[in-house]
Design an enzyme around this catalytic site. Structure first.
Site, PDB file in Angstrom:
ATOM      1  NE  ARG A  51     -96.964 -20.684 -67.372  1.00 11.17           N
ATOM      2  CZ  ARG A  51     -96.700 -21.208 -66.195  1.00 11.17           C
ATOM      3  NH1 ARG A  51     -96.969 -20.524 -65.094  1.00 11.17           N
ATOM      4  NH2 ARG A  51     -96.176 -22.405 -66.086  1.00 11.17           N
TER       5      ARG A  51
ATOM      6  CB  SER B 240     -98.611 -18.281 -61.707  1.00 12.30           C
ATOM      7  OG  SER B 240     -98.248 -19.099 -60.611  1.00 12.30           O
TER       8      SER B 240
ATOM      9  CD  GLU C 123    -108.344 -12.486 -56.682  1.00 10.53           C
ATOM     10  OE1 GLU C 123    -107.483 -13.374 -56.589  1.00 10.53           O
ATOM     11  OE2 GLU C 123    -109.207 -12.244 -55.782  1.00 10.53           O
TER      12      GLU C 123
ATOM     13  CG  PHE D  13    -108.494 -16.348 -58.976  1.00  7.70           C
ATOM     14  CD1 PHE D  13    -109.464 -17.219 -58.506  1.00  7.70           C
ATOM     15  CD2 PHE D  13    -107.180 -16.765 -58.979  1.00  7.70           C
ATOM     16  CE1 PHE D  13    -109.127 -18.482 -58.042  1.00  7.70           C
ATOM     17  CE2 PHE D  13    -106.831 -18.030 -58.514  1.00  7.70           C
ATOM     18  CZ  PHE D  13    -107.798 -18.893 -58.041  1.00  7.70           C
TER      19      PHE D  13
ATOM     20  CG  HIS E  14    -102.575 -20.462 -65.006  1.00 10.05           C
ATOM     21  ND1 HIS E  14    -101.699 -19.459 -65.371  1.00 10.05           N
ATOM     22  CD2 HIS E  14    -101.832 -21.377 -64.338  1.00 10.05           C
ATOM     23  CE1 HIS E  14    -100.488 -19.755 -64.934  1.00 10.05           C
ATOM     24  NE2 HIS E  14    -100.528 -20.912 -64.325  1.00 10.05           N
TER      25      HIS E  14
ATOM     26  CG  ASP F 216    -103.689 -25.662 -60.605  1.00  7.41           C
ATOM     27  OD1 ASP F 216    -102.925 -26.494 -60.069  1.00  7.41           O
ATOM     28  OD2 ASP F 216    -103.298 -24.560 -61.004  1.00  7.41           O
TER      29      ASP F 216
ATOM     30  NE  ARG G 186     -99.574 -24.946 -64.843  1.00  7.77           N
ATOM     31  CZ  ARG G 186     -99.775 -25.814 -63.854  1.00  7.77           C
ATOM     32  NH1 ARG G 186    -100.990 -26.265 -63.631  1.00  7.77           N
ATOM     33  NH2 ARG G 186     -98.794 -26.215 -63.102  1.00  7.77           N
TER      34      ARG G 186
END
Length: 313
Positions: free
Chosen positions: A12, A39, A60, A85, A111, A119, A169
């Site tokens: 990322r 993030s 989204e 998402f 992620h 998570d 991530r």
């Protein structure tokens, strides 16, 4: 002399750096975020180029609608969120607004896989390759490390048409070769006994397995297939003709993922014994990425075991 400390960088961060460089060179680059700019590392772009950054919040579906409108007006939008998402929650907008229109939108799913770790299952995108590679007009990329993610982001910006990029991530070592092209795979380690085709940071486990197997005089050919669609058919078929056996490795469901793409190719062009390593029709759990890879039997000891089993057949 002591070994140099391995530099760990996250994919990322590679995406975030690439966005800044693209934004400096091309004023048509814009970023749309669904409340996760920090993030996904899109927040650096937002700070540097606020007039070209749109925050839509936790919406989204709306994000892809906005991105499509920007693309149809000549901009090059990067729509950023977690893979769970986007494309997880907005697949209809991806299909109809983006892909059906062949709009020049770049969909960023950060992620992804088990790498989200603590998570938990709701945030671990393990199905995103399956639901994207089936869509017409859409390029699907899964870079493995910081450097390759940076290069894949630049390549996506140059490509005319929709592109989905998934990345992880966690920080990890840089092990790719510093070059990238859509539709091309890279042989990371040449071999002659078994072809291993994988994508993403889990490929580090394949490299460890290859080094361990070499001690037993077993030569594992490791291929990084970061371009899942289009698949590099020539590189894969050339390798498989040599080895006659295939293992696929991915931080994703084995149903519909890279392994399925390879199996589809081989079933049509070169029927070959194949073993897929990945998540086997389950949801993920909470834990560190390396712990989850171990739980789901994706680490190098399991790869070595599957290699030895396949060689016996």
């Amino acid at each position: 002399m002591p070994n140099k400390k391995i530099q760990l960088r996250s994919a990322r961060d590679g995406f975030g750096e690439a966005l800044l460089e693209l934004g400096k060179k091309n004023k048509d680059i814009v970023v749309v975020s669904a409340d996760l700019a920090e993030s996904t590392r899109a927040h650096h772009f937002a700070k540097k180029y606020p007039s070209r950054f749109v925050e839509v919040g936790v919406a989204e579906q709306n994000m892809l609608g906005v991105a499509t409108g920007l693309a149809l007006e000549g901009k090059i939008p990067f729509a950023t969120s977690f893979g769970a998402f986007s494309p997880g929650r907005n697949w209809d907008q991806l299909r109809v607004s983006v892909c059906y229109s062949n709009a020049n939108v770049k969909i960023i799913g950060s992620h992804t896989g088990l790498s989200v770790g603590p998570d938990g299952a709701s945030h671990q995108a393990l199905e995103d390759i399956a639901i994207t590679r089936c869509l017409p007009n859409l390029v699907v990329l899964a870079p493995a490390d910081f450097k390759e993610t940076k290069l894949a982001t630049v390549a996506a910006a140059k490509h005319q048409g929709p592109v989905y990029i998934r990345f992880a991530r966690q920080a990890g070592p840089i092990f790719t070769k510093g070059k990238f092209a859509i539709g091309k795979a890279q042989v990371l380690i040449p071999g002659k006994d078994i072809t291993l085709i994988g994508c993403g940071p889990i490929l580090e486990e394949a490299l460890i397995a290859a080094r361990e197997l070499a001690k037993k005089n077993i030569k594992l050919e490791v291929i990084n297939s970061a371009s899942i669609k289009p698949l590099d058919k020539n590189t894969i078929l050339k390798s498989v003709k040599k080895t006659g056996r295939v293992i696929t490795l991915e931080d994703h469901q084995i149903i519909g993922g890279l392994g399925s793409a390879v199996a589809e190719l081989l079933s049509e062009k070169l029927p070959t014994p194949i073993k897929m390593i990945g998540v086997r029709d389950q949801f993920g759990r909470s834990g560190k990425a390396d712990q989850l890879w171990e739980k789901y039997k994706m680490t190098h000891p399991y790869i070595i075991k599957e290699v030895l089993n396949l060689l016996k057949k």
